[in-house]
Design an enzyme around this catalytic site. Sequence first.
Site, PDB file in Angstrom:
ATOM      1  N   LYS A  46      36.218  34.030  48.832  1.00  0.00           N
ATOM      2  CA  LYS A  46      35.654  34.999  47.871  1.00  0.00           C
ATOM      3  C   LYS A  46      35.033  34.267  46.680  1.00  0.00           C
ATOM      4  CE  LYS A  46      39.413  35.995  44.789  1.00  0.00           C
ATOM      5  NZ  LYS A  46      40.385  36.765  44.149  1.00  0.00           N
ATOM      6  N   LYS A  97      35.703  32.601  39.793  1.00  0.00           N
ATOM      7  CA  LYS A  97      35.314  31.813  38.616  1.00  0.00           C
ATOM      8  C   LYS A  97      35.959  30.433  38.629  1.00  0.00           C
ATOM      9  CE  LYS A  97      38.240  35.142  36.319  1.00  0.00           C
ATOM     10  NZ  LYS A  97      38.125  36.423  35.702  1.00  0.00           N
ATOM     11  N   LYS A 124      47.306  31.018  45.386  1.00  0.00           N
ATOM     12  CA  LYS A 124      47.160  30.343  44.090  1.00  0.00           C
ATOM     13  C   LYS A 124      48.156  29.205  43.921  1.00  0.00           C
ATOM     14  CE  LYS A 124      44.930  33.466  40.875  1.00  0.00           C
ATOM     15  NZ  LYS A 124      45.037  34.055  39.528  1.00  0.00           N
TER      16      LYS A 124
HETATM   17  P1  TYM Z   1      40.547  38.973  38.160  1.00  0.00           P
HETATM   18  O1  TYM Z   1      40.190  38.560  36.801  1.00  0.00           O
HETATM   19  O2  TYM Z   1      40.844  37.908  39.180  1.00  0.00           O
HETATM   20  O3  TYM Z   1      39.442  39.912  38.787  1.00  0.00           O
HETATM   21  C1  TYM Z   1      38.963  41.000  38.053  1.00  0.00           C
HETATM   22  C2  TYM Z   1      38.347  42.064  38.946  1.00  0.00           C
HETATM   23  O4  TYM Z   1      37.220  41.540  39.673  1.00  0.00           O
HETATM   24  C3  TYM Z   1      37.392  41.766  41.068  1.00  0.00           C
HETATM   25  N1  TYM Z   1      36.828  40.621  41.790  1.00  0.00           N
HETATM   26  C4  TYM Z   1      35.953  40.741  42.789  1.00  0.00           C
HETATM   27  N2  TYM Z   1      35.379  41.812  43.364  1.00  0.00           N
HETATM   28  C5  TYM Z   1      34.504  41.585  44.379  1.00  0.00           C
HETATM   29  N3  TYM Z   1      34.194  40.339  44.834  1.00  0.00           N
HETATM   30  C6  TYM Z   1      34.753  39.238  44.281  1.00  0.00           C
HETATM   31  N4  TYM Z   1      34.431  38.024  44.703  1.00  0.00           N
HETATM   32  C7  TYM Z   1      35.668  39.413  43.205  1.00  0.00           C
HETATM   33  N5  TYM Z   1      36.389  38.550  42.422  1.00  0.00           N
HETATM   34  C8  TYM Z   1      37.087  39.316  41.565  1.00  0.00           C
HETATM   35  C9  TYM Z   1      38.901  41.854  41.269  1.00  0.00           C
HETATM   36  O5  TYM Z   1      39.222  42.553  42.447  1.00  0.00           O
HETATM   37  C10 TYM Z   1      39.329  42.583  40.015  1.00  0.00           C
HETATM   38  O6  TYM Z   1      39.125  43.979  40.160  1.00  0.00           O
HETATM   39  N6  TYM Z   1      44.916  40.999  39.118  1.00  0.00           N
HETATM   40  C11 TYM Z   1      43.644  41.446  38.529  1.00  0.00           C
HETATM   41  C12 TYM Z   1      43.731  41.647  37.042  1.00  0.00           C
HETATM   42  C13 TYM Z   1      44.649  42.746  36.612  1.00  0.00           C
HETATM   43  C14 TYM Z   1      44.496  44.129  36.909  1.00  0.00           C
HETATM   44  C15 TYM Z   1      45.576  44.773  36.239  1.00  0.00           C
HETATM   45  C16 TYM Z   1      43.558  44.871  37.642  1.00  0.00           C
HETATM   46  C17 TYM Z   1      45.768  42.629  35.854  1.00  0.00           C
HETATM   47  N7  TYM Z   1      46.325  43.830  35.609  1.00  0.00           N
HETATM   48  C18 TYM Z   1      45.747  46.153  36.336  1.00  0.00           C
HETATM   49  C19 TYM Z   1      43.749  46.255  37.726  1.00  0.00           C
HETATM   50  C20 TYM Z   1      44.835  46.882  37.078  1.00  0.00           C
HETATM   51  C21 TYM Z   1      42.565  40.436  38.896  1.00  0.00           C
HETATM   52  O7  TYM Z   1      42.388  40.145  40.020  1.00  0.00           O
HETATM   53  O8  TYM Z   1      41.825  39.883  37.941  1.00  0.00           O
END
Ligand code: TYM
Length: 338
Positions: free
Chosen positions: A201, A204, A117
């Site tokens: 991957k 968004k 990032k």
């Molecule tokens: P974020 O918003 O980037 O993603 C949210 C969730 O979606 C999953 N994800 C995917 N899964 C499969 N294929 C993809 N292309 C894909 N893109 C996103 C992510 O693995 C995630 O589960 N760091 C976390 C947010 C967070 C969190 C937490 C998660 C903050 N605190 C505590 C679990 C527990 C995240 O990646 O958000």
Amino acid sequence: MSGYRGPMRVLSGIQPSGGMQLGNYLGAIRKFVELQHQYECYYCVVDMHAITVWQDPEKLREQTFHIAASYLAAGVDPNIATVFHQSAVGAHAELAWIFNCVARLGWIDRMTQFKDKAGKDKERASVGLYTYPVLQAADILVYKATHVPVGEDQKQHLELSRDIAGKFNHDFDADDFFPLPEPLIKGPGARIMSLRDGAAKMSKSDPSENACIFLSDDSDVIARKIKKAKTDSEPLPSEPKGLEGRLEAANLVGIYAALSGKPDADVLKEFGGQGFGAFKPALAELVVEKLAPISAELRRLEADPGYLQQVLRNGAERAAAVADPVVAEVKEIVGFLP
Ligand code: TYM
């Protein structure tokens, strides 16, 4: 989970940094819906994580509602699971500070998501982006969550959460105070790739507008994005082995499999030998069929911000009732005066 004997709890979160996309749905939310009937579940909209990169304040409010509405539209029941926004429960930030003093620089330096990032210009990245995984550990452990449903990209962050929990327990001689949370990653849809690049991957924030399917896309947009999806010129193989090295083809078959509930092998039995001219329309039809009811419900909920606000407020109250006593105990363990 070591010798931890507390209740089984689930926590997960999604950032309101853009629209809800197919990867979030398949990798995370679909699991949230299943798990709510088995465990005590906490699902938060992680707005404090979102601001580790610049967010327009007005858009951040809208997107926070959008992510909360997407949870509900996909089937999370706010009367069963606790749905809230992270910034409304101050205990997350309090525990994150204490964890900043438990986690080691060397651990955080190894986090690949920060490197991805921050890019080449890491001097200009926010300090929050660097300590992002420490806040994530606090999100999880402030509820003493034992299980965390996430996509595959979160594996390293979950390992860090376990390391922080273990070091806290050890340093303060607080045996099994925190559980070592288990990631729930496995299953189809754990790693959905970009429609334009099978090695990246689905995200968004992808600059290419055809790379990512959003829950809010209408059927024409979904069909167009799938039609434009990058592929190779070979027909589909009739067995999964034949997908090796064909990243884009494997991703489209994987999406079909995850949405239809069939293994890759069955999808290939049906479509093996056919070209993408036949497979893409079938995939588009399936994606539309599965997402259309969710996006209709999403639109209905987004038109009622008063209701969403109410859900988030109630959720924050319920969440704080669990998180605040944990932080109070942590403060005592650390040696802070009451
Ligand atoms: P974020 O918003 O980037 O993603 C949210 C969730 O979606 C999953 N994800 C995917 N899964 C499969 N294929 C993809 N292309 C894909 N893109 C996103 C992510 O693995 C995630 O589960 N760091 C976390 C947010 C967070 C969190 C937490 C998660 C903050 N605190 C505590 C679990 C527990 C995240 O990646 O958000």
